[in-house]
Design a protein around this motif. Structure first.
Motif, PDB file in Angstrom:
ATOM      1  N   MET A 158      16.719  28.533  35.283  1.00 19.23           N
ATOM      2  CA  MET A 158      17.132  29.827  34.814  1.00 19.23           C
ATOM      3  C   MET A 158      18.830  29.940  34.378  1.00 19.23           C
ATOM      4  O   MET A 158      19.521  29.298  35.194  1.00 19.23           O
ATOM      5  N   ASN A 217      16.411  30.721  30.074  1.00 19.67           N
ATOM      6  CA  ASN A 217      15.777  29.456  30.453  1.00 19.67           C
ATOM      7  C   ASN A 217      16.817  28.526  29.699  1.00 19.67           C
ATOM      8  O   ASN A 217      16.945  28.579  28.581  1.00 19.67           O
ATOM      9  N   PHE A 277      16.856  24.120  28.919  1.00 21.11           N
ATOM     10  CA  PHE A 277      16.237  23.099  29.102  1.00 21.11           C
ATOM     11  C   PHE A 277      17.105  21.750  28.613  1.00 21.11           C
ATOM     12  O   PHE A 277      18.154  22.076  27.980  1.00 21.11           O
ATOM     13  N   ARG A 335      11.669  35.386  25.679  1.00 21.96           N
ATOM     14  CA  ARG A 335      12.456  34.187  25.634  1.00 21.96           C
ATOM     15  C   ARG A 335      11.104  33.055  25.599  1.00 21.96           C
ATOM     16  O   ARG A 335      11.198  31.894  25.052  1.00 21.96           O
ATOM     17  N   HIS A 336       9.983  33.547  26.285  1.00 21.76           N
ATOM     18  CA  HIS A 336       8.758  32.484  26.392  1.00 21.76           C
ATOM     19  C   HIS A 336       8.248  32.258  24.829  1.00 21.76           C
ATOM     20  O   HIS A 336       7.550  31.347  24.826  1.00 21.76           O
ATOM     21  N   ALA A 387       9.117  28.751  24.141  1.00 20.32           N
ATOM     22  CA  ALA A 387       8.890  27.817  25.198  1.00 20.32           C
ATOM     23  C   ALA A 387       8.800  26.289  24.616  1.00 20.32           C
ATOM     24  O   ALA A 387       9.114  25.302  25.092  1.00 20.32           O
TER      25      ALA A 387
END
Length: 301
Positions: A1, A15, A17, A35-36, A39
């Motif tokens: 996060m 998020n 990565f 935001r997903h 992903a």
């Protein structure tokens, strides 16, 4: 996060990565999404050498519902500018931005109206300064349809999405849709965004006719590497809109993805990811390009 502070002090949740020492790609979703939605592309870009950050826009997902109720294009653009500056301060370089629909046009507005570049490069996903109004009305109609009533179950929400996107293969399990819904005290599920985004005093459609020339002016001010990715079956971006955009931003590159509609990344993520990765590849190999500071742009406007 990871979290940032928007232009009104509003909390924006995201998020992160990949390697935090790598060049940053900031992913901005479309209106009504979270935001997903990014992903899979976020992870794929991270695996190819990027530090990817996908945030929930104001009033969406886990980001704060702003007290002011300000959800115009300019408000989202102001947040984008604030986040870009925070990323540069934290990571040492400007982010590349990949924005779908609302995320893309608000990024263009932020970049084109800034005195100094905010981003290292801009990828606009199925959005241009002018769009097909009928398509906008169709999307808005879907978003408004169950705004107050909500859904009795996740499956009922999945039925509504399937009816809206009849050409997309329906997932065998609807559980993934939970990320786009909130369970309220009355036991009903509603979309994971502030209703004032659509029906507030300063909603996203606020002054759309007046803001269109502002979009065009901002586009003329874009002097960073730019890519337009369109879904060939898009209900928003037609050939005429693409031609207009390429006249406004003559150095921009353009990719047309067949078998994809407005939700390009969701419809054909494989081709989408490949097109974006190819465009951004030179940044991954030459991160010093992200450090280049350019002069003021007043003469471009």
């Amino acid at each position: 996060m990871i979290s940032f502070e928007g232009s009104e002090g509003n909390k924006l949740v995201g998020n992160i990565f990949g390697d935090r020492e790598a060049p940053v790609a900031l992913l901005l979703h479309g209106g009504g999404q979270t935001r997903h939605a990014w992903a899979r592309p976020a992870r794929e870009l991270a695996e190819s050498g990027w530090c990817t950050i996908a945030i929930d826009l104001r009033g969406h997902g886990q980001s704060e519902w702003v007290k002011s109720g300000n959800y115009s294009f300019a408000d989202f653009a102001s947040d984008n500018a604030a986040v870009a500056r925070q990323i540069e301060a934290r990571f040492g370089h400007k982010p590349v931005v990949i924005g779908a629909s609302l995320g893309g046009i608000s990024a263009l507005l932020a970049e084109g109206e800034a005195d100094h570049p905010l981003f290292a490069a801009l990828v606009m996903v199925d959005i241009t300064p002018s769009v097909e109004r009928e398509g906008v009305n169709h999307i808005r109609g879907f978003m408004s349809q169950r705004l107050e009533e909500g859904f009795a179950s996740i499956e009922e929400a999945a039925d509504a999405v399937a009816a809206y996107l009849p050409n997309r293969k329906r997932p065998p399990n609807a559980e993934g849709l939970k990320k786009n819904l909130r369970l309220h005290e009355d036991g009903r599920y509603r979309w994971h965004w502030d209703p004032r985004f659509i029906n507030g005093e300063r909603p996203i459609d606020n002054g759309r006719d007046e803001v269109a020339p502002r979009f065009a002016a901002a586009a003329r001010g874009i002097d960073i590497p730019t890519l337009l990715v369109r879904g060939r079956q898009s209900e928003l971006v037609k050939d005429a809109h693409v031609r207009e955009f390429l006249e406004l931003v003559p150095h921009a590159r353009y990719t047309d993805i067949s078998e994809a509609g407005h939700m390009v990344a969701g419809d054909r993520n494989d081709i989408f990811a490949s097109a974006v990765a190819e465009f951004l590849d030179h940044f991954r190999h030459a991160p010093e390009a992200l450090m280049v500071a350019k002069g003021r742009r007043s003469e471009l406007r």
